[in-house]
Scaffold this motif. Sequence first.
Motif, PDB file in Angstrom:
ATOM      1  N   TYR A  88       0.848  -1.184   0.000  1.00  0.00           N
ATOM      2  CA  TYR A  88       0.000   0.000   0.000  1.00  0.00           C
ATOM      3  C   TYR A  88       0.891   1.243   0.000  1.00  0.00           C
ATOM      4  CZ  TYR A  88      -2.882  -3.749   1.826  1.00  0.00           C
ATOM      5  OH  TYR A  88      -3.507  -4.957   2.004  1.00  0.00           O
ATOM      6  N   ALA A  89       0.645   2.135  -0.953  1.00  0.00           N
ATOM      7  CA  ALA A  89       1.522   3.296  -1.126  1.00  0.00           C
ATOM      8  C   ALA A  89       0.828   4.595  -0.747  1.00  0.00           C
ATOM      9  CB  ALA A  89       2.006   3.379  -2.574  1.00  0.00           C
ATOM     10  N   ARG A  90       1.622   5.503  -0.192  1.00  0.00           N
ATOM     11  CA  ARG A  90       1.172   6.870   0.097  1.00  0.00           C
ATOM     12  C   ARG A  90       2.127   7.840  -0.578  1.00  0.00           C
ATOM     13  NH1 ARG A  90      -2.389   4.438   1.579  1.00  0.00           N
ATOM     14  NH2 ARG A  90      -3.602   4.550   3.470  1.00  0.00           N
ATOM     15  N   TYR A  91       1.608   8.859  -1.228  1.00  0.00           N
ATOM     16  CA  TYR A  91       2.442   9.818  -1.931  1.00  0.00           C
ATOM     17  C   TYR A  91       2.296  11.202  -1.316  1.00  0.00           C
ATOM     18  CZ  TYR A  91       3.018   6.402  -5.719  1.00  0.00           C
ATOM     19  OH  TYR A  91       3.326   5.286  -6.457  1.00  0.00           O
ATOM     20  N   GLU A  92       3.419  11.876  -1.131  1.00  0.00           N
ATOM     21  CA  GLU A  92       3.434  13.260  -0.650  1.00  0.00           C
ATOM     22  C   GLU A  92       4.371  14.058  -1.547  1.00  0.00           C
ATOM     23  OE1 GLU A  92       4.654  15.824   3.345  1.00  0.00           O
ATOM     24  OE2 GLU A  92       5.047  13.669   3.228  1.00  0.00           O
ATOM     25  N   ASN A  93       3.918  15.189  -2.025  1.00  0.00           N
ATOM     26  CA  ASN A  93       4.801  16.052  -2.806  1.00  0.00           C
ATOM     27  C   ASN A  93       5.952  16.533  -1.940  1.00  0.00           C
ATOM     28  OD1 ASN A  93       3.545  16.229  -5.440  1.00  0.00           O
ATOM     29  ND2 ASN A  93       1.874  17.314  -4.427  1.00  0.00           N
ATOM     30  N   LEU A  94       7.170  16.474  -2.492  1.00  0.00           N
ATOM     31  CA  LEU A  94       8.334  16.926  -1.726  1.00  0.00           C
ATOM     32  C   LEU A  94       8.259  18.412  -1.426  1.00  0.00           C
ATOM     33  CD1 LEU A  94      11.256  14.952  -3.435  1.00  0.00           C
ATOM     34  CD2 LEU A  94      10.234  14.542  -1.201  1.00  0.00           C
ATOM     35  N   LYS A  95       7.619  19.163  -2.306  1.00  0.00           N
ATOM     36  CA  LYS A  95       7.428  20.595  -2.096  1.00  0.00           C
ATOM     37  C   LYS A  95       6.015  20.977  -2.518  1.00  0.00           C
ATOM     38  CE  LYS A  95      12.240  22.082  -2.635  1.00  0.00           C
ATOM     39  NZ  LYS A  95      13.170  22.988  -3.370  1.00  0.00           N
ATOM     40  N   LYS A  96       5.526  22.090  -1.986  1.00  0.00           N
ATOM     41  CA  LYS A  96       4.182  22.545  -2.345  1.00  0.00           C
ATOM     42  C   LYS A  96       4.104  22.914  -3.819  1.00  0.00           C
ATOM     43  CE  LYS A  96       2.713  24.197   2.213  1.00  0.00           C
ATOM     44  NZ  LYS A  96       2.247  25.369   3.006  1.00  0.00           N
ATOM     45  N   SER A  97       5.144  23.560  -4.306  1.00  0.00           N
ATOM     46  CA  SER A  97       5.177  23.910  -5.725  1.00  0.00           C
ATOM     47  C   SER A  97       5.871  22.789  -6.490  1.00  0.00           C
ATOM     48  CB  SER A  97       5.916  25.233  -5.939  1.00  0.00           C
ATOM     49  OG  SER A  97       7.246  25.141  -5.452  1.00  0.00           O
ATOM     50  N   ILE A  98       5.226  22.315  -7.548  1.00  0.00           N
ATOM     51  CA  ILE A  98       5.752  21.202  -8.324  1.00  0.00           C
ATOM     52  C   ILE A  98       6.756  21.729  -9.347  1.00  0.00           C
ATOM     53  CG2 ILE A  98       5.173  19.177  -9.698  1.00  0.00           C
ATOM     54  CD1 ILE A  98       3.927  19.255  -6.893  1.00  0.00           C
ATOM     55  N   LYS A  99       7.984  21.239  -9.274  1.00  0.00           N
ATOM     56  CA  LYS A  99       9.015  21.677 -10.205  1.00  0.00           C
ATOM     57  C   LYS A  99       8.688  21.240 -11.628  1.00  0.00           C
ATOM     58  CE  LYS A  99      12.881  21.547  -6.913  1.00  0.00           C
ATOM     59  NZ  LYS A  99      14.214  20.957  -6.649  1.00  0.00           N
ATOM     60  N   LYS A 100       9.164  22.025 -12.576  1.00  0.00           N
ATOM     61  CA  LYS A 100       8.949  21.708 -13.988  1.00  0.00           C
ATOM     62  C   LYS A 100       9.525  20.342 -14.328  1.00  0.00           C
ATOM     63  CE  LYS A 100       9.791  23.479 -18.658  1.00  0.00           C
ATOM     64  NZ  LYS A 100      10.428  24.568 -19.456  1.00  0.00           N
ATOM     65  N   LYS A 101      10.691  20.014 -13.766  1.00  0.00           N
ATOM     66  CA  LYS A 101      11.334  18.727 -14.010  1.00  0.00           C
ATOM     67  C   LYS A 101      10.447  17.575 -13.542  1.00  0.00           C
ATOM     68  CE  LYS A 101      14.336  17.198 -11.106  1.00  0.00           C
ATOM     69  NZ  LYS A 101      15.555  16.982 -10.269  1.00  0.00           N
ATOM     70  N   TRP A 102       9.810  17.752 -12.384  1.00  0.00           N
ATOM     71  CA  TRP A 102       8.934  16.700 -11.863  1.00  0.00           C
ATOM     72  C   TRP A 102       7.725  16.504 -12.772  1.00  0.00           C
ATOM     73  CZ3 TRP A 102       8.984  18.862  -6.183  1.00  0.00           C
ATOM     74  CH2 TRP A 102      10.238  18.613  -5.618  1.00  0.00           C
ATOM     75  N   LYS A 103       7.154  17.608 -13.246  1.00  0.00           N
ATOM     76  CA  LYS A 103       6.006  17.502 -14.154  1.00  0.00           C
ATOM     77  C   LYS A 103       6.381  16.738 -15.416  1.00  0.00           C
ATOM     78  CE  LYS A 103       3.688  21.776 -12.675  1.00  0.00           C
ATOM     79  NZ  LYS A 103       3.235  23.132 -13.090  1.00  0.00           N
ATOM     80  N   GLN A 104       7.558  17.048 -15.952  1.00  0.00           N
ATOM     81  CA  GLN A 104       8.019  16.376 -17.166  1.00  0.00           C
ATOM     82  C   GLN A 104       8.255  14.885 -16.911  1.00  0.00           C
ATOM     83  OE1 GLN A 104      11.485  18.756 -18.020  1.00  0.00           O
ATOM     84  NE2 GLN A 104      10.350  20.224 -19.279  1.00  0.00           N
ATOM     85  N   ASN A 105       8.883  14.558 -15.788  1.00  0.00           N
ATOM     86  CA  ASN A 105       9.165  13.165 -15.459  1.00  0.00           C
ATOM     87  C   ASN A 105       7.894  12.373 -15.176  1.00  0.00           C
ATOM     88  OD1 ASN A 105      11.903  13.540 -15.769  1.00  0.00           O
ATOM     89  ND2 ASN A 105      12.328  13.755 -13.589  1.00  0.00           N
TER      90      ASN A 105
END
Length: 407
Positions: A195-212
């Motif tokens: 069972y997985a839980r996801y939390e954004n590392l930062k409140k604002s999502i970096k462009k690199k993360w969106k692309q990945n």
Amino acid sequence: MKKGFILYCLFTFISIYSFSQTKISGKIISNENENIEGASVYLNNTTIGTITNSNGEFQLKAPKGNYTLVISFLGYKVEQIPITTSKIPISLNITLKQEDTLLNEVIVHKTKYDDEWKYNLIRFKETFLGRTSLAEQCVIQNPKTLHFEYNRKTNSLTAFAKEPLKIKHKGLGYLITYDLVHFEIKGKQLFFSGYARYENLKKSIKKKWKQNRLKAYNGSRMHFLRSLLAQNLKNEGFLINQFKRVLNPERPSEEKIKMAREFIRLHNKNINFSKRITTPKTPLDSALVTLRKSRLTKYKDYLYKRDVPYKDMIEYIENNPFLNFENYLSITYTKESEEDKYLIGMFGRRKKASGVQTSNIVLLEKKSQIENYGILLNPHSIFNEGYWAFESFANMLPLNYQPQKKQ
């Protein structure tokens, strides 16, 4: 009462999950009738969840559908309750049972962080996280929670965890809490669940993360299942073919191979292994030919249908979609090429690049229900080969992920 490992619900449903929600509430107690504070309560394979308060109470909302409500608390057995949501509120009273202490004692007291453990940890990371470029950006922050058992007779490696794994995914921008339920490498096959839980590392999502995240989604099994439900596979870049897999008639049977090996072992001192044999004239010649043919692939694949129609892949039962097909499906995603590590392979033998990503799937059950967000109700109902087997946990996304529409 023991203090629990608190898991937080980190996302809210958006897009297709924003309509007609049902209230689910209840109370969690122990078998000693104590309120359990800090228990994780969530809908399996979703990001809908919460934790219990000091009175052991919880409340969450879910869109209409069939779910499994999961209750997790350190030191207690995980409870799973099938529920069907509608407009009527659901109220539950749940009692958790304490976990068996035997396995915990084995994990806590027998684990030695020696060279064997380090080697097994490497195997665990390569198979569980995968070998993709995204897997390289994953860090298991508490690896010493893992305990490994290797069975030489079955050539299988099993992993257990004393507590949920904490995985920092710097490539996708998530901190993931993963309750490992089952992990086993048996021969060349991998099975894991949890069972997985996801939390954004930062409140604002970096462009690199969106692309990945978009790259991880494109061509994935989630992408395929969503496209199948929407009946827009070709537009999304998928080509589907169907094939049969049969025993290779040119390869001797396992019994004949075993007999040939035994015969050669008895005559090993007098054998010329480089001898060229066109027509076997002696039993020893026949044994050598059999042994050489044993190197042939055990199975052969025969393509018999291109551009498989939707009716041969999906079936609706009482308005519920089911993946249902015969033999094997070959799923080719045409809009991305293979990663270099996939071409190299586990043993350093480079494959020829095809410029596309091809995966094979076979149903282990007669049919498998598809949930509307792009997963199978029973994830173990199919077996993956090819690119999807290469892309493991590090390339998975939370189920509420929605790719941004092109402007």
